[in-house]
Enzyme design. Sequence first.
Site, PDB file in Angstrom:
ATOM      1  N   ASP A   2       0.817  -1.206   0.000  1.00 54.52           N
ATOM      2  CA  ASP A   2       0.000   0.000   0.000  1.00 54.52           C
ATOM      3  C   ASP A   2       0.858   1.268   0.000  1.00 54.52           C
ATOM      4  OD1 ASP A   2      -2.316   1.431   0.049  1.00 54.52           O
ATOM      5  OD2 ASP A   2      -2.582   1.299   2.216  1.00 54.52           O
ATOM      6  N   GLY A   3       0.346   2.305  -0.649  1.00 55.99           N
ATOM      7  CA  GLY A   3       1.008   3.612  -0.583  1.00 55.99           C
ATOM      8  C   GLY A   3       1.702   4.010  -1.867  1.00 55.99           C
ATOM      9  N   ASN A   4       1.556   3.195  -2.914  1.00 56.42           N
ATOM     10  CA  ASN A   4       2.216   3.512  -4.190  1.00 56.42           C
ATOM     11  C   ASN A   4       1.728   4.841  -4.751  1.00 56.42           C
ATOM     12  OD1 ASN A   4       3.433   1.044  -4.009  1.00 56.42           O
ATOM     13  ND2 ASN A   4       2.090   0.024  -5.474  1.00 56.42           N
ATOM     14  N   ARG A  15       0.072   7.858 -10.494  1.00 52.30           N
ATOM     15  CA  ARG A  15      -0.067   6.686  -9.617  1.00 52.30           C
ATOM     16  C   ARG A  15       0.621   5.455 -10.207  1.00 52.30           C
ATOM     17  NH1 ARG A  15      -3.614   6.751  -5.862  1.00 52.30           N
ATOM     18  NH2 ARG A  15      -3.928   4.530  -6.074  1.00 52.30           N
ATOM     19  N   HIS A  19       3.233   2.460  -8.712  1.00 53.85           N
ATOM     20  CA  HIS A  19       3.156   0.996  -8.780  1.00 53.85           C
ATOM     21  C   HIS A  19       4.459   0.432  -9.346  1.00 53.85           C
ATOM     22  CE1 HIS A  19      -0.927   1.214  -7.542  1.00 53.85           C
ATOM     23  NE2 HIS A  19      -1.408   1.683  -8.677  1.00 53.85           N
ATOM     24  N   TRP A  51     -11.267  -3.283  -8.109  1.00 57.62           N
ATOM     25  CA  TRP A  51     -11.948  -3.072  -9.392  1.00 57.62           C
ATOM     26  C   TRP A  51     -12.659  -1.730  -9.434  1.00 57.62           C
ATOM     27  CZ3 TRP A  51     -10.373  -6.294 -12.974  1.00 57.62           C
ATOM     28  CH2 TRP A  51      -9.984  -7.578 -12.621  1.00 57.62           C
ATOM     29  N   ARG A  53     -11.359   1.044  -8.924  1.00 54.54           N
ATOM     30  CA  ARG A  53     -10.419   2.092  -9.361  1.00 54.54           C
ATOM     31  C   ARG A  53     -10.715   2.501 -10.815  1.00 54.54           C
ATOM     32  NH1 ARG A  53      -4.898   1.865  -6.220  1.00 54.54           N
ATOM     33  NH2 ARG A  53      -5.801   1.297  -4.239  1.00 54.54           N
ATOM     34  N   LEU A 113      10.925 -20.576   0.926  1.00 51.47           N
ATOM     35  CA  LEU A 113       9.812 -19.686   1.283  1.00 51.47           C
ATOM     36  C   LEU A 113       8.611 -19.906   0.358  1.00 51.47           C
ATOM     37  CD1 LEU A 113       8.909 -16.880   2.700  1.00 51.47           C
ATOM     38  CD2 LEU A 113       9.693 -15.854   0.569  1.00 51.47           C
ATOM     39  N   SER A 192      -8.424  -4.049   5.925  1.00 52.79           N
ATOM     40  CA  SER A 192      -8.840  -3.957   4.519  1.00 52.79           C
ATOM     41  C   SER A 192      -9.138  -5.309   3.865  1.00 52.79           C
ATOM     42  CB  SER A 192      -7.784  -3.207   3.696  1.00 52.79           C
ATOM     43  OG  SER A 192      -7.625  -1.899   4.174  1.00 52.79           O
ATOM     44  N   GLU A 203      -0.630 -10.881  15.133  1.00 49.75           N
ATOM     45  CA  GLU A 203      -0.099  -9.666  15.761  1.00 49.75           C
ATOM     46  C   GLU A 203      -0.052  -8.588  14.680  1.00 49.75           C
ATOM     47  OE1 GLU A 203       0.625  -9.109  18.933  1.00 49.75           O
ATOM     48  OE2 GLU A 203       0.041 -11.160  19.449  1.00 49.75           O
ATOM     49  N   ARG A 232      -1.125 -14.768  23.510  1.00 50.79           N
ATOM     50  CA  ARG A 232      -1.873 -15.557  24.496  1.00 50.79           C
ATOM     51  C   ARG A 232      -3.007 -16.361  23.868  1.00 50.79           C
ATOM     52  NH1 ARG A 232      -0.533 -10.943  27.379  1.00 50.79           N
ATOM     53  NH2 ARG A 232      -2.462  -9.852  26.880  1.00 50.79           N
TER      54      ARG A 232
HETATM   55  C1  FPP Z   1      -1.703  -0.155  -3.456  1.00 51.37           C
HETATM   56  O1  FPP Z   1      -1.237   1.182  -3.501  1.00 51.37           O
HETATM   57  C2  FPP Z   1      -1.087  -0.994  -4.490  1.00 51.37           C
HETATM   58  C3  FPP Z   1      -1.766  -1.706  -5.421  1.00 51.37           C
HETATM   59  C4  FPP Z   1      -3.242  -1.732  -5.510  1.00 51.37           C
HETATM   60  C5  FPP Z   1      -1.066  -2.506  -6.449  1.00 51.37           C
HETATM   61  C6  FPP Z   1       0.136  -3.302  -6.002  1.00 51.37           C
HETATM   62  C7  FPP Z   1       0.460  -4.297  -7.045  1.00 51.37           C
HETATM   63  C8  FPP Z   1       1.600  -4.348  -7.751  1.00 51.37           C
HETATM   64  C9  FPP Z   1       2.706  -3.397  -7.497  1.00 51.37           C
HETATM   65  C10 FPP Z   1       1.789  -5.385  -8.793  1.00 51.37           C
HETATM   66  C11 FPP Z   1       2.561  -6.570  -8.281  1.00 51.37           C
HETATM   67  C12 FPP Z   1       1.845  -7.753  -8.727  1.00 51.37           C
HETATM   68  C13 FPP Z   1       2.170  -9.031  -8.490  1.00 51.37           C
HETATM   69  C14 FPP Z   1       1.293 -10.096  -9.007  1.00 51.37           C
HETATM   70  C15 FPP Z   1       3.370  -9.425  -7.737  1.00 51.37           C
HETATM   71  P1  FPP Z   1      -2.318   2.347  -3.629  1.00 51.37           P
HETATM   72  O2  FPP Z   1      -2.536   2.624  -5.084  1.00 51.37           O
HETATM   73  O3  FPP Z   1      -3.550   1.981  -2.879  1.00 51.37           O
HETATM   74  O4  FPP Z   1      -1.584   3.549  -2.954  1.00 51.37           O
HETATM   75  P2  FPP Z   1      -2.305   4.765  -2.175  1.00 51.37           P
HETATM   76  O5  FPP Z   1      -2.969   4.168  -0.972  1.00 51.37           O
HETATM   77  O6  FPP Z   1      -1.173   5.661  -1.822  1.00 51.37           O
HETATM   78  O7  FPP Z   1      -3.270   5.398  -3.131  1.00 51.37           O
END
Ligand code: FPP
Length: 244
Positions: A2-4, A15, A19, A51, A53, A113, A192, A203, A232
């Site tokens: 999150d946060g891209n 945006r 990503h 979806w 978005r 992993l 979320s 945790e 616990r």
């Molecule tokens: C959330 O940031 C990020 C996403 C919805 C996309 C993350 C997915 C990828 C980077 C692709 C990788 C894919 C695979 C299959 C490994 P946001 O857009 O919600 O950021 P914001 O909260 O700052 O708006």
Amino acid sequence: MDGNGRWANARGLTRVEGHRAGDAALVDVVAGAIDLGLEWVSLYAFSTENWKRPPAEVRFLMGYSRSVLRARRALFHSWGVRVVWSGEQRRLWPSVVRELRETEVMTANNPGLTLNLCVNYGGRSEIADAARALAREAAIGRIDPEAITEGDLAARLRGGARVEGECTGPRPRPAVPDVDLFLRVSGEQRISNFLLWQSAYAELVFVPELWPDVDRLVLWRAVEEYARRTRRFGGAVDTPHPAE
Ligand code: FPP
């Protein structure tokens, strides 16, 4: 992951640039998880709510997920990572499904992993699917509704909303374990709809870094925080009195 978007906007970028910048974080976190000896990491890549978005961003995310899988699977394979996919096939681009399946098959026998990529995943819909499966079995008399246990529901969750009988690799798909550490980045403090059932006793650790700024050190610090917690599971543990 999150946060891209916020990371990009803070730099005057779009945006989708955010990503793109998240790819390096993904690789570093996987490497850091291997260094730590973690057995499972689940990454939330695309939720059933994403979806909503704008169509152009959804299109970008579909194409980008496909290229990340193509570009990174050989590296993950060489690290002994087993990649599995959790999520719904419905609405996902067939080319993304294909790449996910190919990645699962390629890495199915790896001993290291397990990287659980949650793509088109939603915790509530996963639980609803499991409930539907139980209801179907009850309707044909295969199970007694009164005898249904938490374990029966959990068994039907494992593997997400996969079509019954579908085999994706030489080894059976492993069950998603209960979550120990739930790490939410980007300063948000909510779950979320991620791994709702599996996180019942997770945790929770919240950190401010936006996903493109996340690296193995962020993961390691979160694991240190996790190690300081007392788990616990609803039980009770006495704290020794200072005078004793
Ligand atoms: C959330 O940031 C990020 C996403 C919805 C996309 C993350 C997915 C990828 C980077 C692709 C990788 C894919 C695979 C299959 C490994 P946001 O857009 O919600 O950021 P914001 O909260 O700052 O708006």
